[in-house]
Motif scaffolding. Structure first.
Motif, PDB file in Angstrom:
ATOM      1  N   GLU A  43       0.857  -1.186   0.000  1.00  0.00           N
ATOM      2  CA  GLU A  43       0.000   0.000   0.000  1.00  0.00           C
ATOM      3  C   GLU A  43       0.891   1.234   0.000  1.00  0.00           C
ATOM      4  O   GLU A  43       1.773   1.371   0.840  1.00  0.00           O
ATOM      5  CB  GLU A  43      -0.898   0.040   1.227  1.00  0.00           C
ATOM      6  N   SER A  57       4.142  -3.304   3.181  1.00  0.00           N
ATOM      7  CA  SER A  57       3.676  -4.618   2.756  1.00  0.00           C
ATOM      8  C   SER A  57       2.462  -5.042   3.566  1.00  0.00           C
ATOM      9  O   SER A  57       2.423  -4.905   4.781  1.00  0.00           O
ATOM     10  CB  SER A  57       4.795  -5.653   2.928  1.00  0.00           C
ATOM     11  N   MET A  58       1.472  -5.600   2.881  1.00  0.00           N
ATOM     12  CA  MET A  58       0.279  -6.137   3.525  1.00  0.00           C
ATOM     13  C   MET A  58       0.425  -7.640   3.738  1.00  0.00           C
ATOM     14  O   MET A  58      -0.473  -8.291   4.233  1.00  0.00           O
ATOM     15  CB  MET A  58      -0.965  -5.869   2.663  1.00  0.00           C
ATOM     16  N   ASN A  59       1.560  -8.217   3.332  1.00  0.00           N
ATOM     17  CA  ASN A  59       1.832  -9.651   3.448  1.00  0.00           C
ATOM     18  C   ASN A  59       3.173  -9.838   4.145  1.00  0.00           C
ATOM     19  O   ASN A  59       3.865  -8.877   4.439  1.00  0.00           O
ATOM     20  CB  ASN A  59       1.928 -10.305   2.062  1.00  0.00           C
ATOM     21  N   ILE A  77      -6.396   0.047  -2.114  1.00  0.00           N
ATOM     22  CA  ILE A  77      -6.049  -1.121  -1.316  1.00  0.00           C
ATOM     23  C   ILE A  77      -7.290  -1.605  -0.559  1.00  0.00           C
ATOM     24  O   ILE A  77      -8.132  -0.818  -0.170  1.00  0.00           O
ATOM     25  CB  ILE A  77      -4.896  -0.790  -0.346  1.00  0.00           C
ATOM     26  N   VAL A  79      -8.059  -4.280   2.648  1.00  0.00           N
ATOM     27  CA  VAL A  79      -7.490  -5.198   3.631  1.00  0.00           C
ATOM     28  C   VAL A  79      -8.539  -5.546   4.683  1.00  0.00           C
ATOM     29  O   VAL A  79      -9.438  -4.766   4.952  1.00  0.00           O
ATOM     30  CB  VAL A  79      -6.250  -4.591   4.332  1.00  0.00           C
ATOM     31  N   LEU A  86      -5.618  -6.035  11.132  1.00  0.00           N
ATOM     32  CA  LEU A  86      -5.260  -4.697  10.673  1.00  0.00           C
ATOM     33  C   LEU A  86      -6.184  -3.586  11.145  1.00  0.00           C
ATOM     34  O   LEU A  86      -6.002  -2.448  10.763  1.00  0.00           O
ATOM     35  CB  LEU A  86      -5.160  -4.689   9.145  1.00  0.00           C
TER      36      LEU A  86
END
Length: 108
Positions: A43, A57-59, A77, A79, A86
């Protein structure tokens, strides 16, 4: 046609990306594939100047390294949020900013 960039720096979950043209909008999703072929979603957090953005990073960040190709998806984005994920506030070091642990301890 998607806008492509290159990872310039990786510091934990924070990634700096250089784009040759058309900087992505803030909150755009960026994607790349790590060495294992797993898709990693980033993101955009901030523009750093001419054609550079900082993303998070979202991972998991295993396999992220300088020189990897990044693609601007052109979409926002998305999530999951909720208790323990989150929906909580964290700084870039992974420390919580919402005092949930403090509140949990006071309830005991």
């Amino acid at each position: 046609m998607s806008n492509k960039g290159i990872v310039e720096q990786v510091v934990g979950p924070v990634v700096d990306v250089y784009f040759e043209k058309n900087l992505p909008d803030l909150k755009n999703a960026l994607t790349l594939k790590n060495n294992d072929g797993e898709k990693i979603t980033l993101e955009v957090m901030a523009h750093l100047g001419v054609n550079r953005v900082r993303a998070i990073s979202m991972n998991a960040t295993a396999g992220l390294k300088k020189g990897m190709e990044v693609i601007d998806t052109g979409v926002g984005i998305s999530v999951p949020v909720g208790d323990g994920v989150l929906g909580r506030l964290f700084n870039v070091l992974g420390e919580t900013l919402d005092d949930k642990e403090k509140l949990d301890n006071e309830e005991k």
